[in-house]
Design a protein around this motif. Structure first.
Motif, mmCIF file in Angstrom:
data_model
loop_
_atom_site.group_PDB
_atom_site.id
_atom_site.type_symbol
_atom_site.label_atom_id
_atom_site.label_comp_id
_atom_site.label_asym_id
_atom_site.label_seq_id
_atom_site.Cartn_x
_atom_site.Cartn_y
_atom_site.Cartn_z
ATOM 1 N N GLN A 475 -36.060 0.579 9.239
ATOM 2 C CA GLN A 475 -35.568 -0.764 8.940
ATOM 3 C C GLN A 475 -34.136 -0.678 8.414
ATOM 4 O OE1 GLN A 475 -36.425 -3.928 9.283
ATOM 5 N NE2 GLN A 475 -34.649 -4.529 8.124
ATOM 6 N N SER A 478 -31.940 0.339 11.460
ATOM 7 C CA SER A 478 -31.887 -0.554 12.622
ATOM 8 C C SER A 478 -30.494 -1.154 12.714
ATOM 9 C CB SER A 478 -32.924 -1.666 12.444
ATOM 10 O OG SER A 478 -32.643 -2.729 13.331
ATOM 11 N N CYS A 479 -29.960 -1.230 13.933
ATOM 12 C CA CYS A 479 -28.607 -1.769 14.059
ATOM 13 C C CYS A 479 -28.623 -3.278 13.920
ATOM 14 C CB CYS A 479 -27.978 -1.352 15.386
ATOM 15 S SG CYS A 479 -28.541 -2.299 16.804
ATOM 16 N N GLY A 480 -29.779 -3.890 14.164
ATOM 17 C CA GLY A 480 -29.892 -5.328 13.977
ATOM 18 C C GLY A 480 -29.595 -6.130 15.225
ATOM 19 N N LYS A 481 -29.381 -5.445 16.351
ATOM 20 C CA LYS A 481 -29.018 -6.199 17.549
ATOM 21 C C LYS A 481 -30.215 -6.937 18.134
ATOM 22 C CE LYS A 481 -27.024 -5.707 22.130
ATOM 23 N NZ LYS A 481 -26.521 -4.780 23.140
ATOM 24 N N CYS A 482 -31.330 -6.257 18.274
ATOM 25 C CA CYS A 482 -32.420 -6.927 18.978
ATOM 26 C C CYS A 482 -33.496 -7.444 18.034
ATOM 27 C CB CYS A 482 -32.982 -6.061 20.105
ATOM 28 S SG CYS A 482 -34.348 -4.998 19.675
ATOM 29 N N THR A 483 -34.107 -8.532 18.455
ATOM 30 C CA THR A 483 -35.055 -9.284 17.639
ATOM 31 C C THR A 483 -36.203 -8.423 17.131
ATOM 32 O OG1 THR A 483 -34.518 -11.201 18.955
ATOM 33 C CG2 THR A 483 -36.550 -11.299 17.682
ATOM 34 N N ARG A 486 -34.953 -5.673 14.547
ATOM 35 C CA ARG A 486 -34.359 -6.237 13.336
ATOM 36 C C ARG A 486 -35.399 -6.969 12.495
ATOM 37 N NH1 ARG A 486 -30.980 -9.717 15.563
ATOM 38 N NH2 ARG A 486 -32.210 -11.579 15.203
ATOM 39 N N LEU A 487 -36.127 -7.873 13.136
ATOM 40 C CA LEU A 487 -37.058 -8.716 12.378
ATOM 41 C C LEU A 487 -38.486 -8.174 12.390
ATOM 42 C CD1 LEU A 487 -35.593 -12.052 13.703
ATOM 43 C CD2 LEU A 487 -35.350 -11.155 11.396
ATOM 44 N N GLN A 491 -40.742 -7.445 9.155
ATOM 45 C CA GLN A 491 -42.038 -8.075 8.880
ATOM 46 C C GLN A 491 -43.087 -7.009 8.569
ATOM 47 O OE1 GLN A 491 -42.969 -11.231 8.683
ATOM 48 N NE2 GLN A 491 -41.271 -12.396 9.558
ATOM 49 N N GLY B 48 -30.182 -8.801 23.583
ATOM 50 C CA GLY B 48 -30.605 -8.657 22.204
ATOM 51 C C GLY B 48 -31.699 -9.610 21.760
ATOM 52 N N CYS B 49 -31.782 -10.794 22.386
ATOM 53 C CA CYS B 49 -32.736 -11.774 21.854
ATOM 54 C C CYS B 49 -34.164 -11.477 22.290
ATOM 55 C CB CYS B 49 -32.335 -13.198 22.223
ATOM 56 S SG CYS B 49 -32.617 -13.623 23.951
ATOM 57 N N LEU B 93 -40.641 -14.254 15.510
ATOM 58 C CA LEU B 93 -39.757 -13.416 14.687
ATOM 59 C C LEU B 93 -38.430 -14.137 14.453
ATOM 60 C CD1 LEU B 93 -40.427 -9.894 16.246
ATOM 61 C CD2 LEU B 93 -40.920 -10.586 13.904
ATOM 62 N N ILE B 94 -37.905 -14.753 15.524
ATOM 63 C CA ILE B 94 -36.618 -15.423 15.376
ATOM 64 C C ILE B 94 -36.724 -16.592 14.393
ATOM 65 C CG2 ILE B 94 -34.933 -16.858 16.591
ATOM 66 C CD1 ILE B 94 -35.347 -14.934 19.003
ATOM 67 N N SER B 96 -38.773 -16.862 12.063
ATOM 68 C CA SER B 96 -39.066 -16.409 10.698
ATOM 69 C C SER B 96 -37.772 -16.174 9.922
ATOM 70 C CB SER B 96 -39.904 -15.131 10.708
ATOM 71 O OG SER B 96 -39.110 -14.000 11.013
ATOM 72 N N ASN B 97 -36.675 -16.047 10.644
ATOM 73 C CA ASN B 97 -35.394 -15.852 9.969
ATOM 74 C C ASN B 97 -34.408 -16.973 10.315
ATOM 75 O OD1 ASN B 97 -33.792 -14.373 8.206
ATOM 76 N ND2 ASN B 97 -32.824 -13.207 9.865
ATOM 77 N N ARG B 130 -44.087 -13.876 7.844
ATOM 78 C CA ARG B 130 -43.496 -14.285 6.578
ATOM 79 C C ARG B 130 -42.130 -14.916 6.785
ATOM 80 N NH1 ARG B 130 -46.076 -10.011 2.920
ATOM 81 N NH2 ARG B 130 -47.888 -9.776 4.238
ATOM 82 N N LEU B 132 -38.425 -15.203 6.185
ATOM 83 C CA LEU B 132 -37.422 -14.230 5.746
ATOM 84 C C LEU B 132 -36.077 -14.881 5.420
ATOM 85 C CD1 LEU B 132 -38.017 -11.474 8.482
ATOM 86 C CD2 LEU B 132 -38.908 -11.484 6.163
ATOM 87 N N VAL B 153 -29.091 -17.405 14.917
ATOM 88 C CA VAL B 153 -30.086 -16.521 15.526
ATOM 89 C C VAL B 153 -29.439 -15.239 16.077
ATOM 90 C CG1 VAL B 153 -31.794 -18.293 16.035
ATOM 91 C CG2 VAL B 153 -29.953 -17.835 17.679
ATOM 92 N N LEU B 154 -28.186 -15.010 15.744
ATOM 93 C CA LEU B 154 -27.469 -13.786 16.124
ATOM 94 C C LEU B 154 -27.413 -13.562 17.635
ATOM 95 C CD1 LEU B 154 -28.789 -11.307 13.395
ATOM 96 C CD2 LEU B 154 -26.625 -12.519 13.411
ATOM 97 N N ARG B 176 -25.516 -4.324 9.378
ATOM 98 C CA ARG B 176 -26.485 -3.973 10.400
ATOM 99 C C ARG B 176 -27.901 -4.258 9.910
ATOM 100 N NH1 ARG B 176 -26.197 2.605 10.246
ATOM 101 N NH2 ARG B 176 -27.270 2.847 8.281
ATOM 102 N N GLY B 177 -28.845 -4.037 10.812
ATOM 103 C CA GLY B 177 -30.249 -4.278 10.491
ATOM 104 C C GLY B 177 -30.462 -5.723 10.078
ATOM 105 N N ILE B 178 -31.307 -5.921 9.101
ATOM 106 C CA ILE B 178 -31.677 -7.254 8.664
ATOM 107 C C ILE B 178 -30.473 -7.980 8.045
ATOM 108 C CG2 ILE B 178 -32.492 -6.518 6.369
ATOM 109 C CD1 ILE B 178 -34.367 -9.000 8.612
ATOM 110 N N ARG B 180 -27.455 -7.977 9.316
ATOM 111 C CA ARG B 180 -26.464 -8.298 10.348
ATOM 112 C C ARG B 180 -26.195 -9.792 10.365
ATOM 113 N NH1 ARG B 180 -24.878 -6.211 15.724
ATOM 114 N NH2 ARG B 180 -25.229 -7.714 17.388
#
Lengths: 634, 218
Positions: A475, A478-483, A486-487, A491, B48-49, B93-94, B96-97, B130, B132, B153-154, B176-178, B180
């Motif tokens: 976590q 993670s680079c955070g690019k993909c859903t 990242r999420l 979770q 990415g999405c 997931l999307i 949720s944030n 949850r 976020l 939504v990045l 990066r990560g959460i 970002r």
């Protein structure tokens, strides 16, 4: 033989003979090899080195002192090898300044080899056993680690004298297609973790037309507890360089990069030295060894992002972008660095190349299993006696690796699980110990070969906490690019954190499994696709531990701080001892009117100090889970 | 280059340019596939999405339509139990944030998330995951628009137009990560950055992160 091949061979022979001559001169005198790779340094090797230098200087002895890399016996660092004519070369473990001084006076000046400090001899003899006489030596088969810790990584002549760069000379005389055919035939699989056939990757890159191609050595080792690549780079850098030059020659690349993480400063220093020496000898640069092939290597320091080990992220990083993966295809072998065909191989993969070119595909296939030939290099860590770097043939069982090579579990505890393959791998239980180590068997078991980190866990390790630890790692990385990555991992991490804190809810396990499956299928890159593995394997093999946490608020391994309380057993406690009272940093331990000790639970910070202190005395401090009330307090 | 190939999407035969990504081939022919980050003008799909999953015959797993080039004779299905499951999880997931509160959002009724929810019968409400979302201050320093990071939504569309169309370079991804997020250099407000307030980024935002102020007043 063509003229150019002849020139290459002549040039190489000349280099080798010169090296052999110099090497011979060094080996005539007594010498001391001190293992000063990062692992040795952490254990105090530099102090040992200074002691040898001072003692030998002060006594004006004619002895060579050479800094070498790592022999793989981490548990016995710092390690020293001493050779004196008339004796076999002897290896000494856990050397400190005192022992170093003794070795100089007793062995180098007098003739007492101090067998009481010795671990093993390096050559068979009548005096002392060799490494081959121990189980570790019996089961190990060293190919790429063979010279590590024995040759001077900062002296190219040492490598040349052992036959180094001979494979390059051979490859330069071959057609690129022949080299690739040999690698393909050897069925070498990428040692970075995924196990993709190296020869096929080379062929793809070779077959992609283009005037400019690149080769990259991926030395962005980032798994927690893994240090194979570091040891190889610090102990035998030329082996990797030779592999990289051969790969460039085979695919037709003119520029190479060594992508090394900046946290490996010693590896980078030694690589810089190695590159300079190789250039000076004509083994790098314009027309290598007099052939028509020109190639050079640049070191690129990565900033230590785990995801940059993923090849598309690594390329982005070299290009100056953030280290974020992109969709494949196109694969780097077709369109990689700056859009050019790029071959990326791991340090270990490249280290095998000179050996395969030199000894042939059939030799390589004679080691290991049919689908995973060769050897596997592991960084053995955790609650195992013989920690260190080991190289065993593929197909060795985990049981052999842990109990024979690693000499079993520390402190007489019980084995619980083995975490293999780092954050992308999984935890395998006792029942899986007879699985043979190869790419396919491990994947079937839910783990992964990974790059070779092995962490042994014992009865004191909570499997939920282990899963949480690895998930927290991915976590964070993670680079955070993909859903999904990242999420999704966030979770999952939140759920696991809640479980370890005693806030688990019914249905959490099922939700974890559902999310894990979707993250595996849905993520963009390998990091996300493998991130749920530690959770999946721990649920698969240790579901009862998850259930105990969720349903009973109990941590079976007594590890999760929120689910345990510390108590002192009145039966075992002694009125005459108050060691635990002194050890407590928060004054939670007190003396009862009857002089026995007890713990104020509301003050206790669960630091483990009292338990550790008392263990060797009365063993009266106990942990209880689920948390129990303080005795005598209602 | 302009060779045409025939592919089948959801039992409909379509003639599309060879190599055209399935996402655009489908959308051009009136077949909706959920997507957020897909951006036709961008040379390389961000992918990415993870919403545009489809099944392609011969592929073991669902693939993202934005990255899959059309090949002669390809058979594609936009729905399957596996695709639906992935899309549902990615969507959950999307959101949720993503700060939902649709009633008070300028994009209410014109939101890509609402569109996806409607097309795939998904709830705009968290059931199993949850929340976020972190409360972040809204940057309403520009005259005509505002930026609410908690609704972002990045997808990266704004960053792409800022870099490639407007060629300003005011915003980019940071951390990066959460953590970002889309931000200006040094995380200053937009008016203190090199932003020219051209509004190009606002036009492409699929959700209520970048919104024109007049829309909010309506």
């Amino acid at each position: 033989m063509s003229d150019s091949a002849l020139v290459v061979e002549q040039n190489y022979e000349q280099l080798k003979n010169l090296a052999l001559q110099k090497h011979g001169e060094i080996k005539e005198k007594p010498y001391v090899l001190v293992g000063t790779a990062t692992c040795g340094r952490a254990a105090g090797a530099l102090g040992v080195l200074d002691t040898f230098r001072n003692e030998i200087d002060n006594r004006q002895l004619d002895v060579n002192i050479i800094e070498v890399g790592c022999m793989g016996h981490c548990y016995a660092e710092p390690m020293v090898i001493i050779y004196k004519p008339g004796f076999p070369p002897l290896c000494y473990g856990s050397v400190d300044e005192g022992k170093a001084a003794r070795l100089v006076t007793d062995f180098l000046i007098e003739d007492d080899p101090c067998f009481e400090f010795a671990m093993a001899a390096l050559e068979p003899n009548d005096l002392f056993p060799t490494f081959g006489d121990y189980p570790r030596g019996v089961y190990e088969q060293k190919v790429i680690l063979a010279d590590c810790g024995l040759i001077d990584p900062e002296n190219i002549d040492d490598y040349l004298a052992c036959g180094g760069y001979g494979a390059l000379a051979k490859a330069l005389a071959m057609k690129p297609e022949e080299v690739i055919a040999e690698i393909k035939d050897a069925q070498l699989r990428g040692r970075g973790g995924a196990g993709f056939p190296t020869g096929i990757k080379w062929e793809t890159c070779h077959d992609t037309p283009g005037p400019l191609k690149y080769v990259i050595c991926n030395a962005d080792e980032g798994d927690p507890g893994a240090f194979m690549d570091r040891a190889l780079l610090e102990s035998n850098p030329h082996q990797v360089l030779e592999g990289l030059v051969i790969s460039a020659c085979a695919v037709g690349a003119s520029q190479g990069y060594l992508y090394v993480r900046a946290e490996y400063p010693l590896a980078i220093t030694r690589l810089h030295t190695a590159l300079e020496q190789a250039r000076a000898k004509g083994l790098l640069g314009e027309s290598i060894l007099g052939s028509s092939f020109s190639f050079d290597i640049e070191i690129f320091k990565g900033s230590g992002a785990f995801v940059c080990g993923e090849e598309t992220a690594l390329i982005a990083s070299i290009e100056g972008h953030a280290g974020i993966p992109t969709h494949r295809p196109p694969f780097p072998a077709v369109s990689g660095l700056r859009g050019k065909p790029t071959l990326i191989d791991n340090v270990k993969t490249l280290s095998y190349i000179p050996h395969i070119v030199q000894k042939g595909a059939d030799w390589f296939k004679s080691i290991g299993t049919p689908n995973s030939p060769g050897t596997a290099v592991f960084a053995l860590a955790g609650k195992v006696v013989g920690t260190g770097l080991v190289e065993v043939p593929m197909g060795t069982t985990l049981r052999t690796l842990i109990y024979d090579v690693g000499d079993g579990i520390k402190d007489g505890k019980t084995f619980k699980a083995v975490q293999i393959g780092g954050p992308s791998g999984g935890c395998l239980p006792e029942s899986a110990l007879d699985i043979s180590i190869d790419f396919d068997s491990l994947r079937e078991a839910g783990a992964m070969m990974g790059s070779g980190g092995i962490v042994v866990l014992n009865e004191d390790d909570c499997m939920v906490e282990v899963a949480r630890f690895f998930l927290e790692f991915v976590q964070n990385e993670s680079c955070g690019k993909c859903t999904f990555c990242r999420l999704g991992t966030k979770q999952m991490l939140d759920i696991l954190t809640d479980i370890t804190k005693g806030h688990g809810r019914p249905g959490d396990i099922e939700l974890l499994l559902d999310l894990a499956e979707d993250i595996k299928t849905g993520s963009l890159c390998g990091l996300g696709k493998t991130a749920p593995n530690p959770v999946l394997t721990t649920i698969n093999f240790f579901r009862h531990e998850y259930e105990a946490h969720i349903n009973e608020g109990r941590c079976p391994a007594l590890m999760c701080k929120d689910l345990i309380t510390f108590h002192i057993s009145a039966e075992k406690c002694s009125k005459l001892c108050d060691a635990c009272v002194g050890s407590c940093p928060v004054e939670a331990v007190y003396t009862r009117p009857d002089m026995l000790k007890a713990i104020h639970l509301d003050k206790c910070v669960k630091c483990d100090n009292c338990l550790t202190t008392c263990r060797t005395l009365y063993d009266a401090v106990i942990k209880k889970s689920p948390p129990a009330a303080e005795e005598g307090v209602s | 280059m302009s060779r045409k190939v025939t592919i089948t999407i959801d039992d409909r035969q379509l003639t599309v340019p060879e190599g055209e990504k399935l996402l655009w081939a489908a959308l051009d022919n009136g077949l909706y596939i959920p997507h957020l980050c897909g951006f036709r003008e961008s040379e390389r799909p961000a992918a990415g999405c993870r919403l545009c999953f489809v099944e392609v015959e011969g592929h073991p797993n669902p693939v993202t339509a934005c990255t899959e080039p059309a090949v002669e004779g390809m058979v594609v299905m936009t729905r399957s139990p596996r695709v639906d499951r992935l899309v549902r999880t990615a969507f959950e997931l999307i959101i949720s944030n993503h700060r939902l509160d649709c009633a008070n959002c300028a994009k209410n009724g014109d939101c890509e998330l609402q569109r996806i929810a409607k097309a795939r019968k998904l709830k705009l409400k968290l059931t199993r995951l949850r929340q976020l979302v972190k409360e972040t201050p809204v940057d309403d320093s520009p005259q005509s628009f505002s930026y609410d990071a908690s609704r972002c939504v990045l997808c990266g569309r704004c960053v792409w137009v800022d870099h490639n169309k407007a060629k300003v370079g005011a915003i980019g991804f940071i951390r990066r990560g959460i953590s970002r997020k889309v931000s200006t250099f040094g995380e200053v407000c937009l008016t203190d950055s090199r932003c020219t307030q051209c509004g190009e980024c606002v036009k492409v935002c699929p959700v209520g992160a970048l919104t024109f102020k007049e829309a909010a007043d309506k």
